[in-house]
Design a protein around this motif. Sequence first.
Motif, PDB file in Angstrom:
ATOM      1  N   GLN A  26       0.824  -1.208   0.000  1.00  0.00           N
ATOM      2  CA  GLN A  26       0.000   0.000   0.000  1.00  0.00           C
ATOM      3  C   GLN A  26       0.860   1.260   0.000  1.00  0.00           C
ATOM      4  O   GLN A  26       0.507   2.261  -0.625  1.00  0.00           O
ATOM      5  N   GLN A  29       2.188   1.703  -3.644  1.00  0.00           N
ATOM      6  CA  GLN A  29       1.129   2.110  -4.558  1.00  0.00           C
ATOM      7  C   GLN A  29       0.671   3.542  -4.271  1.00  0.00           C
ATOM      8  O   GLN A  29       0.492   4.344  -5.192  1.00  0.00           O
ATOM      9  N   SER A  30       0.487   3.838  -2.991  1.00  0.00           N
ATOM     10  CA  SER A  30       0.001   5.168  -2.616  1.00  0.00           C
ATOM     11  C   SER A  30       1.030   6.245  -2.928  1.00  0.00           C
ATOM     12  O   SER A  30       0.690   7.336  -3.391  1.00  0.00           O
ATOM     13  N   ARG A  33       0.952   6.940  -6.672  1.00  0.00           N
ATOM     14  CA  ARG A  33      -0.276   7.636  -7.073  1.00  0.00           C
ATOM     15  C   ARG A  33      -0.279   9.079  -6.601  1.00  0.00           C
ATOM     16  O   ARG A  33      -0.619  10.006  -7.359  1.00  0.00           O
TER      17      ARG A  33
END
Length: 271
Positions: A26, A29-30, A33
């Motif tokens: 996470q 990915q975060s 992004r």
Amino acid sequence: MAAVLFLFTRPLAAQTPAVPADLRAQMDQSRARLCALYGVTDQGCSAPIAVEVAATSQEAAPRWPGLPSYAAGAAEPAAGRLVVVLSRCGPYPFGDAGQTLKHELSHVLLLRALGFSPPRWFDEGLAMRVSAEWGLRDELFAALALPAVAHGSWRLQRVESDFAGGEGQVRRSYALAKGFVRDLFRGDADLSEFLAEARRHGSVERAFQLRFGTTPDGAFQNWAKHLPWWGEWVVALNSPEVLWLVVLVLFLMAAAAAWRRRRKKYQELDD
């Protein structure tokens, strides 16, 4: 067990404890992004971020002085570090551990994107938006403030100051900040353009003037005038006329119940 410090950087992996797989995924990915969404430079995006995971608030307290006992996370964006308190994840306005991690990560990356500290309401509202926290309970806590907001007596400064208040005040401010920021930027492209404007001028307030033709507080007041349909009902139900009507109805109901009890007693005496 002592809190574990994770350093998300390349060469030090062998020197740090293993990162939980779900949080590591996470985090990666975060970060990717949010760097794209906020316009963080490659250098800023790849700079280390220290993530501390603590079991309880007491465990985190020595390294995070002033951390509220109800907080599930905190961040020091300038220092590039954040903490997630596992025992506090869940109750509003904090989501699960993954959501809390995204929320605090947003604070760090937003500072790196802008190059200056944004207003607290904007910082928190944006963090709530990108971490996809809650939904229905956002509306519930926002509804508690709707009467004052709809009557124009609630200002952004009140939202800002309530972040330093008690747990109930903090919950309300989170809900209002999220609702305001959510409705300002319907899509990621709108948000990215606004952040680029703020970065160019070194000011969120200046970006508001250029984009919305008003100050942030002016935009907040305009937003308050267009509350969802149930906002007007909340205001109406809190009006003095309605409250007196409710009192009158309760009084009549109590009088009717007392009359029925007396009548039943008299009927029993006749027997």
